[in-house]
Design an enzyme around this catalytic site. Structure first.
Site: not given
Length: 645
Positions: A174-176
Protein backbone atom coordinates in the site's frame (compact mmCIF):
# COMPACT_ATOMS: atom_id res chain seq x y z
CA UNK A 1 2.36 -13.14 26.64
CA UNK A 2 -1.07 -14.62 26.15
CA UNK A 3 -3.33 -14.39 23.13
CA UNK A 4 -7.04 -14.96 23.46
CA UNK A 5 -9.24 -16.21 20.65
CA UNK A 6 -10.53 -12.67 20.22
CA UNK A 7 -7.00 -11.66 19.25
CA UNK A 8 -6.27 -9.26 22.11
CA UNK A 9 -2.74 -9.83 23.32
CA UNK A 10 -2.02 -9.85 27.03
CA UNK A 11 1.14 -8.04 26.03
CA UNK A 12 4.41 -8.95 27.63
CA UNK A 13 6.06 -6.36 25.41
CA UNK A 14 6.00 -4.50 28.70
CA UNK A 15 5.57 -0.75 28.75
CA UNK A 16 8.62 0.98 27.40
CA UNK A 17 8.60 4.01 29.60
CA UNK A 18 6.72 6.57 31.59
CA UNK A 19 4.05 8.64 29.91
CA UNK A 20 6.26 11.69 29.64
CA UNK A 21 8.88 9.66 27.75
CA UNK A 22 6.40 8.45 25.13
CA UNK A 23 3.98 11.38 24.99
CA UNK A 24 4.83 12.13 21.36
CA UNK A 25 4.13 8.53 20.32
CA UNK A 26 0.75 7.44 18.96
CA UNK A 27 1.41 3.73 18.49
CA UNK A 28 2.51 1.31 21.19
CA UNK A 29 6.05 0.08 20.54
CA UNK A 30 8.70 -2.07 22.13
CA UNK A 31 12.41 -1.59 21.58
CA UNK A 32 14.88 -4.48 21.58
CA UNK A 33 18.65 -4.58 21.45
CA UNK A 34 18.65 -6.43 18.14
CA UNK A 35 16.39 -8.08 15.59
CA UNK A 36 17.17 -11.62 16.77
CA UNK A 37 15.98 -10.98 20.31
CA UNK A 38 12.85 -9.20 19.07
CA UNK A 39 12.00 -11.91 16.54
CA UNK A 40 11.95 -14.59 19.24
CA UNK A 41 9.31 -12.65 21.16
CA UNK A 42 7.14 -12.20 18.08
CA UNK A 43 7.45 -15.89 17.19
CA UNK A 44 6.40 -16.86 20.71
CA UNK A 45 3.27 -14.71 20.49
CA UNK A 46 2.31 -16.35 17.21
CA UNK A 47 2.99 -19.81 18.66
CA UNK A 48 0.88 -19.12 21.74
CA UNK A 49 -1.97 -17.91 19.56
CA UNK A 50 -1.80 -21.12 17.49
CA UNK A 51 -1.81 -23.27 20.63
CA UNK A 52 -4.71 -21.36 22.22
CA UNK A 53 -6.75 -21.80 19.04
CA UNK A 54 -5.94 -25.52 19.03
CA UNK A 55 -7.21 -25.78 22.59
CA UNK A 56 -10.51 -24.28 21.42
CA UNK A 57 -10.57 -26.55 18.34
CA UNK A 58 -10.52 -23.49 16.06
CA UNK A 59 -8.49 -22.47 13.05
CA UNK A 60 -5.79 -19.85 13.51
CA UNK A 61 -5.86 -17.27 10.70
CA UNK A 62 -2.49 -15.60 10.13
CA UNK A 63 -1.61 -12.73 7.83
CA UNK A 64 2.03 -13.07 6.86
CA UNK A 65 4.68 -10.75 5.45
CA UNK A 66 7.80 -11.22 3.35
CA UNK A 67 11.07 -9.31 3.11
CA UNK A 68 14.03 -9.38 5.47
CA UNK A 69 12.15 -8.32 8.61
CA UNK A 70 10.23 -11.56 9.36
CA UNK A 71 12.92 -14.08 8.39
CA UNK A 72 14.11 -14.73 11.94
CA UNK A 73 10.50 -15.05 13.11
CA UNK A 74 9.96 -17.80 10.57
CA UNK A 75 13.24 -19.46 11.56
CA UNK A 76 12.07 -19.62 15.18
CA UNK A 77 8.63 -20.97 14.22
CA UNK A 78 10.34 -23.70 12.20
CA UNK A 79 12.58 -24.49 15.18
CA UNK A 80 9.57 -24.69 17.50
CA UNK A 81 7.85 -27.06 15.07
CA UNK A 82 10.87 -29.35 14.79
CA UNK A 83 12.10 -29.26 18.38
CA UNK A 84 9.09 -28.32 20.51
CA UNK A 85 6.31 -30.04 18.59
CA UNK A 86 4.42 -26.90 17.54
CA UNK A 87 1.86 -27.99 14.93
CA UNK A 88 0.46 -25.80 12.16
CA UNK A 89 -2.34 -28.20 11.17
CA UNK A 90 -4.99 -25.69 12.29
CA UNK A 91 -3.30 -22.68 10.68
CA UNK A 92 -4.63 -20.87 7.62
CA UNK A 93 -2.35 -18.21 6.16
CA UNK A 94 -2.91 -15.23 3.88
CA UNK A 95 0.10 -13.41 2.52
CA UNK A 96 0.05 -9.66 2.11
CA UNK A 97 1.27 -9.30 -1.43
CA UNK A 98 3.07 -10.52 -4.53
CA UNK A 99 4.85 -8.86 -7.42
CA UNK A 100 2.94 -8.68 -10.71
CA UNK A 101 3.56 -10.31 -13.05
CA UNK A 102 5.52 -13.01 -11.24
CA UNK A 103 5.74 -16.77 -11.72
CA UNK A 104 5.58 -18.86 -8.55
CA UNK A 105 8.82 -20.68 -9.33
CA UNK A 106 10.77 -17.43 -9.76
CA UNK A 107 13.13 -17.13 -6.80
CA UNK A 108 12.14 -13.45 -6.49
CA UNK A 109 8.50 -14.43 -5.93
CA UNK A 110 6.95 -14.27 -2.48
CA UNK A 111 5.53 -17.73 -3.15
CA UNK A 112 9.12 -18.99 -3.34
CA UNK A 113 10.15 -16.91 -0.30
CA UNK A 114 7.40 -18.26 1.94
CA UNK A 115 8.01 -21.88 1.03
CA UNK A 116 11.76 -21.51 1.39
CA UNK A 117 11.59 -19.85 4.81
CA UNK A 118 8.49 -21.43 6.36
CA UNK A 119 6.00 -23.63 4.55
CA UNK A 120 8.43 -26.31 3.34
CA UNK A 121 9.54 -26.94 6.93
CA UNK A 122 6.26 -27.18 8.87
CA UNK A 123 3.13 -29.35 8.80
CA UNK A 124 0.71 -26.76 7.40
CA UNK A 125 -1.84 -28.14 4.95
CA UNK A 126 -1.06 -26.96 1.41
CA UNK A 127 -4.69 -26.01 0.85
CA UNK A 128 -4.46 -23.64 3.85
CA UNK A 129 -1.73 -21.54 2.19
CA UNK A 130 -2.95 -18.43 0.40
CA UNK A 131 -0.53 -16.18 -1.50
CA UNK A 132 -1.63 -13.67 -4.17
CA UNK A 133 -1.09 -15.20 -7.60
CA UNK A 134 1.18 -13.10 -9.80
CA UNK A 135 0.22 -15.06 -12.93
CA UNK A 136 -3.49 -14.16 -13.03
CA UNK A 137 -4.42 -12.55 -16.32
CA UNK A 138 -4.95 -8.82 -16.05
CA UNK A 139 -8.58 -9.08 -17.17
CA UNK A 140 -9.32 -11.51 -14.33
CA UNK A 141 -7.47 -9.61 -11.62
CA UNK A 142 -10.37 -7.54 -10.30
CA UNK A 143 -12.49 -10.60 -9.57
CA UNK A 144 -9.46 -12.46 -8.22
CA UNK A 145 -8.84 -9.70 -5.67
CA UNK A 146 -12.52 -9.71 -4.63
CA UNK A 147 -12.33 -13.47 -4.16
CA UNK A 148 -9.14 -13.12 -2.07
CA UNK A 149 -10.93 -10.66 0.24
CA UNK A 150 -13.94 -12.96 0.53
CA UNK A 151 -11.75 -15.92 1.33
CA UNK A 152 -10.28 -14.01 4.31
CA UNK A 153 -13.78 -13.05 5.47
CA UNK A 154 -15.10 -16.61 5.08
CA UNK A 155 -12.17 -17.95 7.12
CA UNK A 156 -13.27 -15.69 10.00
CA UNK A 157 -10.93 -12.76 9.47
CA UNK A 158 -7.27 -12.40 10.37
CA UNK A 159 -6.46 -13.24 13.99
CA UNK A 160 -2.93 -11.90 13.64
CA UNK A 161 -1.25 -9.79 10.97
CA UNK A 162 2.54 -9.62 10.72
CA UNK A 163 3.87 -6.52 8.95
CA UNK A 164 7.08 -4.90 7.82
CA UNK A 165 7.35 -1.33 6.64
CA UNK A 166 8.94 0.25 3.57
CA UNK A 167 10.80 3.54 3.45
CA UNK A 168 7.77 5.08 1.72
CA UNK A 169 5.66 4.08 4.72
CA UNK A 170 3.98 1.26 2.84
CA UNK A 171 2.53 -1.75 4.63
CA UNK A 172 1.97 -4.63 2.30
CA UNK A 173 2.39 -2.78 -0.98
CA UNK A 174 0.00 0.00 0.00
CA UNK A 175 2.08 2.84 -1.37
CA UNK A 176 1.66 6.58 -0.61
CA UNK A 177 -1.80 7.73 -1.67
CA UNK A 178 -3.50 4.51 -0.59
CA UNK A 179 -6.93 5.05 0.94
CA UNK A 180 -7.92 3.84 4.39
CA UNK A 181 -10.83 1.94 2.83
CA UNK A 182 -8.73 0.22 0.15
CA UNK A 183 -9.08 -3.53 -0.34
CA UNK A 184 -7.01 -6.16 -2.11
CA UNK A 185 -6.01 -4.79 -5.52
CA UNK A 186 -3.24 -4.31 -8.06
CA UNK A 187 -1.04 -1.27 -7.43
CA UNK A 188 1.86 0.52 -9.09
CA UNK A 189 4.99 0.40 -6.96
CA UNK A 190 6.64 3.61 -5.80
CA UNK A 191 10.05 4.34 -7.32
CA UNK A 192 11.69 4.25 -3.87
CA UNK A 193 10.21 0.80 -3.24
CA UNK A 194 11.66 -0.42 -6.52
CA UNK A 195 15.05 1.12 -5.71
CA UNK A 196 15.08 -0.69 -2.36
CA UNK A 197 14.28 -3.98 -4.11
CA UNK A 198 16.78 -3.44 -6.92
CA UNK A 199 19.65 -5.21 -5.17
CA UNK A 200 17.56 -8.39 -4.98
CA UNK A 201 16.79 -8.17 -8.69
CA UNK A 202 20.29 -7.17 -9.86
CA UNK A 203 19.12 -3.75 -10.97
CA UNK A 204 15.99 -1.59 -10.85
CA UNK A 205 15.23 -2.37 -14.49
CA UNK A 206 14.45 -5.95 -13.40
CA UNK A 207 12.08 -5.01 -10.55
CA UNK A 208 8.38 -5.40 -11.47
CA UNK A 209 6.48 -2.13 -11.61
CA UNK A 210 3.26 -3.52 -10.14
CA UNK A 211 2.10 -5.78 -7.35
CA UNK A 212 -1.03 -7.34 -5.87
CA UNK A 213 -1.56 -6.28 -2.27
CA UNK A 214 -4.03 -6.59 0.57
CA UNK A 215 -5.58 -3.19 1.19
CA UNK A 216 -5.28 -0.90 4.19
CA UNK A 217 -8.85 -1.74 5.17
CA UNK A 218 -8.08 -5.48 5.01
CA UNK A 219 -5.10 -5.05 7.31
CA UNK A 220 -6.97 -2.86 9.80
CA UNK A 221 -9.67 -5.52 10.22
CA UNK A 222 -7.07 -7.86 11.77
CA UNK A 223 -7.66 -8.59 15.44
CA UNK A 224 -3.98 -8.18 16.27
CA UNK A 225 -1.19 -6.44 14.34
CA UNK A 226 2.56 -6.58 14.93
CA UNK A 227 4.83 -4.47 12.73
CA UNK A 228 8.57 -5.14 12.77
CA UNK A 229 11.34 -2.80 11.64
CA UNK A 230 15.09 -3.19 11.85
CA UNK A 231 17.98 -0.88 11.04
CA UNK A 232 18.89 2.76 10.57
CA UNK A 233 17.26 2.89 7.15
CA UNK A 234 13.83 2.52 8.76
CA UNK A 235 14.37 5.09 11.53
CA UNK A 236 12.94 8.10 9.71
CA UNK A 237 9.75 6.41 8.50
CA UNK A 238 9.22 4.86 11.94
CA UNK A 239 9.35 8.31 13.53
CA UNK A 240 6.93 9.71 10.97
CA UNK A 241 4.58 6.76 11.47
CA UNK A 242 4.66 6.66 15.26
CA UNK A 243 4.78 10.40 15.97
CA UNK A 244 3.31 12.02 12.87
CA UNK A 245 -0.23 12.79 11.78
CA UNK A 246 -2.34 10.19 10.01
CA UNK A 247 -1.90 10.68 6.28
CA UNK A 248 -2.30 8.60 3.11
CA UNK A 249 1.19 9.84 2.21
CA UNK A 250 2.47 7.52 4.98
CA UNK A 251 -0.02 4.62 4.79
CA UNK A 252 1.44 2.98 7.92
CA UNK A 253 0.06 5.92 9.95
CA UNK A 254 -3.42 4.42 9.48
CA UNK A 255 -2.31 1.87 12.09
CA UNK A 256 -2.78 4.64 14.68
CA UNK A 257 -6.50 3.84 14.31
CA UNK A 258 -6.00 0.21 15.34
CA UNK A 259 -6.40 -0.51 19.06
CA UNK A 260 -4.28 -3.68 19.19
CA UNK A 261 -1.10 -2.85 17.30
CA UNK A 262 2.49 -3.08 18.53
CA UNK A 263 5.58 -1.93 16.66
CA UNK A 264 8.56 -4.17 17.47
CA UNK A 265 11.80 -2.32 16.73
CA UNK A 266 15.52 -2.66 17.19
CA UNK A 267 17.48 0.25 18.63
CA UNK A 268 18.55 1.55 15.22
CA UNK A 269 15.01 1.65 13.84
CA UNK A 270 13.85 3.49 16.98
CA UNK A 271 16.75 5.93 17.03
CA UNK A 272 14.84 8.90 15.57
CA UNK A 273 11.99 8.73 18.09
CA UNK A 274 12.08 11.79 20.32
CA UNK A 275 12.81 9.84 23.51
CA UNK A 276 15.97 8.45 21.92
CA UNK A 277 17.02 11.27 19.61
CA UNK A 278 16.51 14.12 22.09
CA UNK A 279 15.53 12.53 25.43
CA UNK A 280 16.12 15.79 27.34
CA UNK A 281 12.95 17.13 25.72
CA UNK A 282 10.72 14.51 27.35
CA UNK A 283 12.34 13.38 30.61
CA UNK A 284 15.02 13.95 33.19
CA UNK A 285 18.27 12.45 31.97
CA UNK A 286 21.21 10.62 33.44
CA UNK A 287 23.81 12.91 31.91
CA UNK A 288 26.59 10.59 30.77
CA UNK A 289 29.50 12.10 28.86
CA UNK A 290 28.17 10.75 25.56
CA UNK A 291 24.68 12.14 26.22
CA UNK A 292 26.13 15.54 27.13
CA UNK A 293 28.05 15.54 23.87
CA UNK A 294 24.97 14.50 21.90
CA UNK A 295 22.82 17.19 23.49
CA UNK A 296 25.34 20.00 23.10
CA UNK A 297 26.04 19.15 19.47
CA UNK A 298 22.26 19.19 18.87
CA UNK A 299 21.98 22.52 20.68
CA UNK A 300 24.75 24.06 18.58
CA UNK A 301 23.09 22.99 15.34
CA UNK A 302 19.66 24.13 16.53
CA UNK A 303 20.84 27.58 17.63
CA UNK A 304 23.44 27.93 14.86
CA UNK A 305 26.10 28.69 17.47
CA UNK A 306 29.51 27.16 18.10
CA UNK A 307 30.09 25.41 21.43
CA UNK A 308 31.92 28.27 23.10
CA UNK A 309 29.14 30.72 22.19
CA UNK A 310 26.28 28.84 23.87
CA UNK A 311 24.61 30.77 26.69
CA UNK A 312 22.62 29.89 29.79
CA UNK A 313 19.48 30.95 27.94
CA UNK A 314 20.23 28.52 25.09
CA UNK A 315 20.33 25.64 27.54
CA UNK A 316 17.26 26.76 29.52
CA UNK A 317 15.13 27.39 26.44
CA UNK A 318 15.84 23.97 24.91
CA UNK A 319 15.05 21.50 27.68
CA UNK A 320 18.54 21.31 29.16
CA UNK A 321 18.15 23.37 32.31
CA UNK A 322 18.89 20.36 34.54
CA UNK A 323 22.23 19.83 32.77
CA UNK A 324 23.06 23.50 33.24
CA UNK A 325 22.18 23.30 36.93
CA UNK A 326 24.31 20.19 37.29
CA UNK A 327 27.36 21.79 35.67
CA UNK A 328 27.01 25.24 37.21
CA UNK A 329 27.39 27.50 34.17
CA UNK A 330 27.33 27.45 30.40
CA UNK A 331 30.94 28.66 30.37
CA UNK A 332 32.28 25.63 32.26
CA UNK A 333 30.07 23.22 30.37
CA UNK A 334 31.10 24.64 27.00
CA UNK A 335 34.82 24.55 27.78
CA UNK A 336 34.66 20.94 29.01
CA UNK A 337 32.77 19.73 25.94
CA UNK A 338 34.99 21.68 23.57
CA UNK A 339 38.00 19.90 25.07
CA UNK A 340 36.31 16.49 24.78
CA UNK A 341 35.69 16.97 21.06
CA UNK A 342 39.10 18.56 20.49
CA UNK A 343 40.76 15.49 21.97
CA UNK A 344 39.11 13.19 19.40
CA UNK A 345 41.05 14.87 16.57
CA UNK A 346 44.40 13.36 15.60
CA UNK A 347 46.56 13.13 12.53
CA UNK A 348 48.24 10.08 14.09
CA UNK A 349 45.66 7.25 13.94
CA UNK A 350 48.26 4.74 15.08
CA UNK A 351 49.34 6.97 17.98
CA UNK A 352 51.94 9.75 17.97
CA UNK A 353 55.34 8.54 19.23
CA UNK A 354 57.14 10.22 22.11
CA UNK A 355 54.16 12.32 23.22
CA UNK A 356 51.84 12.49 26.21
CA UNK A 357 48.91 10.36 25.06
CA UNK A 358 46.62 10.98 28.06
CA UNK A 359 44.34 13.19 25.94
CA UNK A 360 44.83 11.42 22.63
CA UNK A 361 42.53 8.74 21.20
CA UNK A 362 45.38 6.26 20.57
CA UNK A 363 48.40 5.13 22.58
CA UNK A 364 51.85 6.46 21.84
CA UNK A 365 53.44 3.03 22.38
CA UNK A 366 54.40 0.89 20.72
CA UNK A 367 55.47 3.52 18.23
CA UNK A 368 55.23 1.09 15.33
CA UNK A 369 52.10 -1.02 15.59
CA UNK A 370 50.95 -4.19 13.88
CA UNK A 371 47.55 -3.41 12.41
CA UNK A 372 44.77 -5.40 10.73
CA UNK A 373 42.34 -3.51 8.50
CA UNK A 374 39.37 -5.83 7.95
CA UNK A 375 37.36 -5.07 4.81
CA UNK A 376 34.08 -7.00 4.34
CA UNK A 377 34.09 -6.37 0.58
CA UNK A 378 37.18 -5.72 -1.54
CA UNK A 379 36.63 -1.96 -1.56
CA UNK A 380 35.39 -1.07 1.94
CA UNK A 381 38.95 -0.37 3.07
CA UNK A 382 39.51 2.54 0.73
CA UNK A 383 35.89 3.74 0.67
CA UNK A 384 35.63 4.07 4.44
CA UNK A 385 39.16 4.84 5.60
CA UNK A 386 41.39 5.31 2.56
CA UNK A 387 42.94 8.48 3.99
CA UNK A 388 43.62 6.94 7.40
CA UNK A 389 44.97 3.84 5.65
CA UNK A 390 47.54 5.94 3.78
CA UNK A 391 48.55 7.81 6.96
CA UNK A 392 49.18 4.55 8.79
CA UNK A 393 51.44 3.36 5.97
CA UNK A 394 53.37 6.64 5.78
CA UNK A 395 53.81 6.70 9.55
CA UNK A 396 55.60 3.35 9.40
CA UNK A 397 53.10 0.91 10.87
CA UNK A 398 52.96 -2.75 9.84
CA UNK A 399 49.46 -2.71 8.39
CA UNK A 400 47.74 -5.75 6.88
CA UNK A 401 44.53 -5.37 4.87
CA UNK A 402 42.28 -8.42 5.14
CA UNK A 403 39.45 -8.81 2.63
CA UNK A 404 36.83 -11.01 4.24
CA UNK A 405 34.77 -11.92 1.16
CA UNK A 406 35.43 -12.27 -2.55
CA UNK A 407 32.82 -9.70 -3.49
CA UNK A 408 32.08 -11.68 -6.67
CA UNK A 409 28.30 -11.22 -6.48
CA UNK A 410 28.74 -7.46 -7.00
CA UNK A 411 30.34 -7.82 -10.44
CA UNK A 412 27.83 -7.44 -13.27
CA UNK A 413 27.55 -10.03 -16.00
CA UNK A 414 28.51 -7.39 -18.54
CA UNK A 415 31.71 -6.54 -16.67
CA UNK A 416 32.63 -10.22 -16.32
CA UNK A 417 31.95 -10.84 -20.00
CA UNK A 418 34.25 -7.98 -20.96
CA UNK A 419 37.11 -9.42 -18.88
CA UNK A 420 36.48 -12.95 -20.12
CA UNK A 421 36.65 -11.86 -23.74
CA UNK A 422 39.93 -9.98 -23.13
CA UNK A 423 41.41 -12.97 -21.29
CA UNK A 424 40.29 -15.34 -24.01
CA UNK A 425 42.15 -13.26 -26.58
CA UNK A 426 45.46 -13.11 -24.71
CA UNK A 427 45.75 -15.91 -22.12
CA UNK A 428 46.05 -19.67 -22.44
CA UNK A 429 43.37 -21.49 -20.47
CA UNK A 430 45.70 -23.72 -18.47
CA UNK A 431 47.65 -20.71 -17.23
CA UNK A 432 44.66 -19.28 -15.37
CA UNK A 433 42.67 -22.44 -14.62
CA UNK A 434 39.56 -20.73 -16.04
CA UNK A 435 37.94 -21.88 -19.25
CA UNK A 436 37.15 -18.43 -20.56
CA UNK A 437 35.21 -19.62 -23.57
CA UNK A 438 32.87 -21.51 -21.24
CA UNK A 439 32.45 -18.31 -19.23
CA UNK A 440 31.62 -16.35 -22.39
CA UNK A 441 29.14 -18.99 -23.52
CA UNK A 442 27.50 -19.12 -20.09
CA UNK A 443 27.07 -15.35 -19.79
CA UNK A 444 25.78 -14.98 -23.34
CA UNK A 445 23.13 -17.64 -22.66
CA UNK A 446 22.40 -17.00 -18.98
CA UNK A 447 18.70 -17.27 -18.18
CA UNK A 448 16.68 -15.40 -15.58
CA UNK A 449 17.21 -16.75 -12.04
CA UNK A 450 20.18 -18.89 -13.14
CA UNK A 451 22.99 -19.16 -10.62
CA UNK A 452 26.45 -18.23 -11.84
CA UNK A 453 28.64 -21.19 -12.70
CA UNK A 454 31.73 -21.86 -10.60
CA UNK A 455 33.92 -20.57 -13.45
CA UNK A 456 31.97 -17.31 -13.63
CA UNK A 457 32.12 -16.81 -9.86
CA UNK A 458 35.86 -17.49 -9.96
CA UNK A 459 36.32 -14.85 -12.65
CA UNK A 460 34.19 -12.26 -10.85
CA UNK A 461 36.12 -12.86 -7.64
CA UNK A 462 39.40 -12.50 -9.54
CA UNK A 463 38.22 -9.16 -10.96
CA UNK A 464 37.53 -7.84 -7.45
CA UNK A 465 40.84 -9.23 -6.18
CA UNK A 466 42.95 -7.59 -8.87
CA UNK A 467 41.17 -4.27 -8.39
CA UNK A 468 42.04 -4.49 -4.68
CA UNK A 469 45.70 -5.12 -5.43
CA UNK A 470 45.77 -2.08 -7.72
CA UNK A 471 44.07 0.17 -5.15
CA UNK A 472 46.35 -0.68 -2.22
CA UNK A 473 49.46 -0.53 -4.40
CA UNK A 474 48.40 3.01 -5.26
CA UNK A 475 48.09 3.85 -1.56
CA UNK A 476 51.54 2.38 -0.93
CA UNK A 477 51.02 -1.00 0.76
CA UNK A 478 53.32 -3.92 0.02
CA UNK A 479 51.46 -6.80 -1.66
CA UNK A 480 52.76 -9.27 0.93
CA UNK A 481 50.51 -7.53 3.48
CA UNK A 482 47.32 -8.24 1.50
CA UNK A 483 45.18 -11.19 2.57
CA UNK A 484 42.01 -12.69 1.08
CA UNK A 485 39.89 -14.84 3.40
CA UNK A 486 37.06 -15.76 0.97
CA UNK A 487 34.82 -16.53 3.96
CA UNK A 488 32.59 -19.53 3.14
CA UNK A 489 29.28 -17.93 4.19
CA UNK A 490 29.52 -15.60 1.17
CA UNK A 491 30.28 -18.19 -1.50
CA UNK A 492 26.74 -19.27 -2.39
CA UNK A 493 26.65 -17.95 -5.94
CA UNK A 494 23.44 -16.15 -4.97
CA UNK A 495 22.56 -12.80 -3.49
CA UNK A 496 21.29 -14.63 -0.42
CA UNK A 497 24.16 -15.71 1.82
CA UNK A 498 24.49 -18.52 4.32
CA UNK A 499 24.39 -17.85 8.08
CA UNK A 500 27.70 -17.38 9.83
CA UNK A 501 29.44 -20.69 10.56
CA UNK A 502 32.25 -21.84 12.84
CA UNK A 503 34.47 -22.11 9.74
CA UNK A 504 34.03 -18.36 9.07
CA UNK A 505 35.02 -17.49 12.61
CA UNK A 506 37.99 -19.85 12.51
CA UNK A 507 39.38 -18.17 9.39
CA UNK A 508 39.18 -14.73 11.02
CA UNK A 509 40.65 -16.06 14.25
CA UNK A 510 43.59 -17.58 12.38
CA UNK A 511 44.63 -14.31 10.72
CA UNK A 512 44.40 -12.43 14.02
CA UNK A 513 46.55 -15.06 15.75
CA UNK A 514 49.08 -14.88 12.93
CA UNK A 515 49.51 -11.08 12.97
CA UNK A 516 48.94 -10.43 16.69
CA UNK A 517 47.76 -6.87 16.07
CA UNK A 518 47.87 -3.84 18.35
CA UNK A 519 45.02 -2.29 16.36
CA UNK A 520 42.12 -3.81 14.47
CA UNK A 521 39.97 -1.68 12.16
CA UNK A 522 36.62 -3.18 11.15
CA UNK A 523 33.42 -2.10 9.40
CA UNK A 524 30.82 -0.98 11.91
CA UNK A 525 28.41 0.20 9.23
CA UNK A 526 25.62 -2.40 9.24
CA UNK A 527 23.31 -0.84 6.65
CA UNK A 528 24.56 -2.66 3.56
CA UNK A 529 21.57 -4.16 1.72
CA UNK A 530 22.38 -7.83 2.23
CA UNK A 531 23.95 -7.91 5.68
CA UNK A 532 27.48 -8.89 4.65
CA UNK A 533 29.00 -6.21 6.90
CA UNK A 534 27.06 -7.50 9.89
CA UNK A 535 28.12 -11.12 9.35
CA UNK A 536 31.74 -10.09 8.87
CA UNK A 537 31.69 -7.95 12.01
CA UNK A 538 30.07 -10.70 14.06
CA UNK A 539 32.82 -13.06 12.92
CA UNK A 540 35.43 -10.55 14.14
CA UNK A 541 33.63 -10.14 17.48
CA UNK A 542 33.46 -13.91 17.93
CA UNK A 543 37.10 -14.43 16.96
CA UNK A 544 38.41 -11.65 19.19
CA UNK A 545 36.20 -12.83 22.04
CA UNK A 546 37.64 -16.34 21.76
CA UNK A 547 41.18 -14.93 21.65
CA UNK A 548 40.71 -12.52 24.55
CA UNK A 549 42.62 -14.69 27.07
CA UNK A 550 45.73 -14.57 24.84
CA UNK A 551 48.42 -12.23 26.14
CA UNK A 552 48.78 -10.28 22.87
CA UNK A 553 45.08 -9.35 22.97
CA UNK A 554 45.60 -7.25 26.10
CA UNK A 555 47.31 -4.67 23.89
CA UNK A 556 44.81 -4.90 21.02
CA UNK A 557 42.26 -2.12 20.45
CA UNK A 558 39.29 -2.45 18.10
CA UNK A 559 38.26 0.58 16.02
CA UNK A 560 35.05 0.59 13.99
CA UNK A 561 34.76 2.65 10.82
CA UNK A 562 31.76 3.64 8.72
CA UNK A 563 31.39 5.60 5.53
CA UNK A 564 29.85 3.56 2.72
CA UNK A 565 26.31 3.85 4.10
CA UNK A 566 26.15 5.99 7.24
CA UNK A 567 28.73 7.94 9.21
CA UNK A 568 29.12 8.04 12.97
CA UNK A 569 27.35 10.95 14.61
CA UNK A 570 29.63 13.48 16.30
CA UNK A 571 28.81 12.31 19.83
CA UNK A 572 29.76 8.74 18.86
CA UNK A 573 33.19 9.58 17.46
CA UNK A 574 36.24 8.60 19.53
CA UNK A 575 38.85 9.33 16.85
CA UNK A 576 38.54 11.90 14.06
CA UNK A 577 41.31 11.74 11.47
CA UNK A 578 41.59 14.93 9.34
CA UNK A 579 42.42 14.62 5.64
CA UNK A 580 44.22 17.17 3.53
CA UNK A 581 42.97 18.00 0.01
CA UNK A 582 45.76 15.81 -1.36
CA UNK A 583 44.67 12.89 0.83
CA UNK A 584 41.07 13.31 -0.29
CA UNK A 585 42.21 13.02 -3.91
CA UNK A 586 44.40 10.02 -3.11
CA UNK A 587 41.40 8.31 -1.51
CA UNK A 588 39.20 9.12 -4.51
CA UNK A 589 41.69 7.63 -6.97
CA UNK A 590 42.11 4.51 -4.83
CA UNK A 591 38.35 3.95 -4.86
CA UNK A 592 38.25 4.44 -8.63
CA UNK A 593 40.63 1.51 -9.07
CA UNK A 594 37.57 -0.61 -8.23
CA UNK A 595 36.36 -0.12 -11.77
CA UNK A 596 33.78 -2.92 -11.70
CA UNK A 597 31.93 -1.00 -8.98
CA UNK A 598 31.90 2.30 -10.85
CA UNK A 599 29.00 3.76 -12.86
CA UNK A 600 26.66 0.85 -12.19
CA UNK A 601 26.64 0.00 -8.50
CA UNK A 602 24.74 -3.26 -8.06
CA UNK A 603 24.03 -2.95 -4.35
CA UNK A 604 23.89 0.76 -3.68
CA UNK A 605 20.91 0.62 -1.32
CA UNK A 606 18.92 3.84 -1.01
CA UNK A 607 21.81 6.11 -2.02
CA UNK A 608 22.10 6.61 -5.77
CA UNK A 609 25.56 8.21 -5.63
CA UNK A 610 28.66 6.26 -6.54
CA UNK A 611 30.72 5.09 -3.58
CA UNK A 612 33.56 7.57 -4.11
CA UNK A 613 31.06 10.43 -4.12
CA UNK A 614 29.23 9.31 -0.98
CA UNK A 615 32.49 8.71 0.88
CA UNK A 616 33.88 12.11 -0.07
CA UNK A 617 30.63 13.94 0.74
CA UNK A 618 30.36 12.29 4.14
CA UNK A 619 33.98 12.98 5.06
CA UNK A 620 33.55 16.62 4.10
CA UNK A 621 30.25 16.82 6.00
CA UNK A 622 31.93 15.52 9.17
CA UNK A 623 34.66 18.14 8.80
CA UNK A 624 32.05 20.87 8.37
CA UNK A 625 30.26 19.77 11.54
CA UNK A 626 33.49 20.03 13.52
CA UNK A 627 34.03 23.47 11.98
CA UNK A 628 30.46 24.57 12.83
CA UNK A 629 31.06 23.53 16.44
CA UNK A 630 33.99 25.94 16.58
CA UNK A 631 36.82 23.46 16.14
CA UNK A 632 39.54 23.55 13.49
CA UNK A 633 38.51 23.66 9.84
CA UNK A 634 39.63 20.68 7.74
CA UNK A 635 39.02 19.54 4.17
CA UNK A 636 37.56 16.20 5.33
CA UNK A 637 37.51 13.88 8.35
CA UNK A 638 37.30 10.10 8.66
CA UNK A 639 35.66 8.99 11.89
CA UNK A 640 36.11 5.96 14.15
CA UNK A 641 34.53 4.59 17.30
CA UNK A 642 36.43 2.42 19.73
CA UNK A 643 34.67 -0.79 20.69
CA UNK A 644 35.35 -2.75 23.86
CA UNK A 645 34.98 -6.37 22.75
Amino acid sequence: MKSTSEGKADISYESVGKFEETRFEKIHNKIFKNASEASLIVAREIAQLIVSKQAENKDCILGLATGSSPIKVYEELVRMHKEDGLSFRNVITFNLDEYYPMKKENHHSYHHFMHEHLFNHIDIKPENINIPDGTILIDALKQYCIDYENKIINAGGLDFQLLGIGRTGHVGFNEPGSHINSGTRIITLDYITRVDASSDFNGIENVPKRAITMGVSTILKSKRIVLMAWGQNKADVIKRTVQGDISPEIPATFLQNHDNTTFVLDQSAASELTRFKTPWLVQDCNWTLELKCKAIVWLCLKTNRSILKLTDRDYNNNGMSDLLALEGSAYDLNINMFNVLQHTITGWPGGKPNTDDSNRPERANPAKKRIILFSPHPDDDVISMGGTFSKLIRQGHDIHVVYQTSGNIAVTDEEALKFAEVCNDFVENDATKIDFQSVIDFLNNKSENQMDSLEVRKLKGLIRRRESYAAVRYIGLNESNIHFLDMPFYETGLIKKNPIHADDIAIVKEIIEKIKPHQVFAAGDLADPHGTHEVCLNAIFAAMGALKPESFMKDCWLWLYRGAWHEWEIHEIDMAVPLSPEEVMLKRHAILYHQSQKDRVMFQGNDSREFWVRAEDRNKHTAKLYDDLGLAEYEAIEAFKRFDY
